[in-house]
Design a protein around this motif. Structure first.
Motif, PDB file in Angstrom:
ATOM      1  N   ASN A  65       0.802  -1.220   0.000  1.00  0.00           N
ATOM      2  CA  ASN A  65       0.000   0.000   0.000  1.00  0.00           C
ATOM      3  C   ASN A  65       0.842   1.280   0.000  1.00  0.00           C
ATOM      4  N   GLU A  89     -15.311   3.954  -2.457  1.00  0.00           N
ATOM      5  CA  GLU A  89     -14.916   2.548  -2.592  1.00  0.00           C
ATOM      6  C   GLU A  89     -13.527   2.475  -3.204  1.00  0.00           C
ATOM      7  N   GLU A  91     -10.937  -0.802  -4.643  1.00  0.00           N
ATOM      8  CA  GLU A  91     -10.492  -2.183  -4.816  1.00  0.00           C
ATOM      9  C   GLU A  91      -9.079  -2.104  -5.372  1.00  0.00           C
ATOM     10  N   MET A  92      -8.170  -2.906  -4.834  1.00  0.00           N
ATOM     11  CA  MET A  92      -6.797  -2.931  -5.332  1.00  0.00           C
ATOM     12  C   MET A  92      -6.405  -4.354  -5.672  1.00  0.00           C
ATOM     13  N   LYS A  93      -5.611  -4.462  -6.712  1.00  0.00           N
ATOM     14  CA  LYS A  93      -5.048  -5.744  -7.104  1.00  0.00           C
ATOM     15  C   LYS A  93      -3.558  -5.515  -7.300  1.00  0.00           C
ATOM     16  N   ARG A 125     -16.496   6.793 -11.071  1.00  0.00           N
ATOM     17  CA  ARG A 125     -15.760   5.536 -10.906  1.00  0.00           C
ATOM     18  C   ARG A 125     -14.672   5.504 -11.980  1.00  0.00           C
ATOM     19  N   HIS A 127     -10.706   3.563 -13.245  1.00  0.00           N
ATOM     20  CA  HIS A 127      -9.776   2.443 -13.149  1.00  0.00           C
ATOM     21  C   HIS A 127      -8.374   3.000 -13.365  1.00  0.00           C
ATOM     22  N   ILE A 141      -6.180  -0.328  -9.626  1.00  0.00           N
ATOM     23  CA  ILE A 141      -7.210   0.102  -8.684  1.00  0.00           C
ATOM     24  C   ILE A 141      -8.523   0.319  -9.417  1.00  0.00           C
ATOM     25  N   ASN A 143     -11.623   2.704  -8.263  1.00  0.00           N
ATOM     26  CA  ASN A 143     -11.926   3.682  -7.216  1.00  0.00           C
ATOM     27  C   ASN A 143     -13.203   4.439  -7.562  1.00  0.00           C
TER      28      ASN A 143
END
Length: 149
Positions: A65, A89, A91-93, A125, A127, A141, A143
Motif C-alpha cells: 500500500n 470505494e 479495490e486494489m489488485k 468511478r 480504473h 485500482i 476507485n
C-alpha cells in the motif's frame, strides 16, 4: 524521489472540477514518479508496519500500500479535486512487489469508467493502472468517489 505532494494537486490549490466536467471514457495520465528506498522506509515508519511481514523469497519488499499516497495522481492531474471529495470505494489488485532496496519508476494511467447518482449524491468511478518502467503492472485500482456540487 517523488513525493505525492509534488505531483498531486491538493484540494483548494486550483479551481476544482465539478461533476459535470468529468467525461466517461476520458484517459488519465500518464504520470510518472519514483518510489525510492527512502520513501519505502518513511512509509513503514508512518504506517507503523512491521517490515518483517514484507519479505519475499528472502528480499525486503515495500508494504504494497506504499502506492496509496499516489493513488489519485492520474485523476487529479486531469481533473483537479474540488473541495469535499469523499472516497467511497477502493479495490486494489497487486501484481508484483516494489522492492525496498531499489528505486522503482512508476507510470500511472487510468480511465474514467462512469458517472452515476445514488441517493442524491454524484459519483465518479475510474480504473487506474500502475506499471514499472518496462510496462509490467505493479497494481491496479478501481476507485469510486463522491463529487459534491
Amino acid at each position: 524521489m517523488t513525493r505525492p505532494s509534488e505531483i498531486k494537486p491538493r484540494e483548494g490549490s486550483l479551481p476544482g472540477t465539478p461533476y459535470s466536467v468529468f467525461k466517461e471514457g476520458a484517459q488519465l495520465g500518464p504520470v510518472s514518479f519514483d518510489i525510492t528506498p527512502e520513501i519505502v522506509g518513511e512509509y513503514f515508519s508512518a504506517s507503523q508496519a512491521d517490515p518483517s511481514l514484507y519479505v519475499v523469497d528472502g528480499r525486503q519488499a515495500a508494504a504494497p500500500n506504499v502506492i496509496l499516497p499516489y493513488m489519485t495522481v492520474p485523476v487529479y492531474q486531469t481533473y483537479p479535486p474540488i473541495q469535499g471529495i469523499v472516497m467511497a470505494e477502493l479495490e486494489m489488485k497487486w501484481h508484483r512487489a516494489i522492492w525496498a532496496d531499489e528505486t522503482t519508476r512508476v507510470n500511472a494511467t487510468g480511465t474514467i469508467l462512469d458517472k452515476f447518482e445514488k441517493r442524491g449524491r454524484k459519483y465518479i468511478r475510474w480504473h487506474g493502472v500502475f506499471s514499472d518502467d518496462r510496462g509490467q503492472p505493479i497494481a491496479e485500482i478501481l476507485n469510486t468517489f463522491h463529487v459534491p456540487e
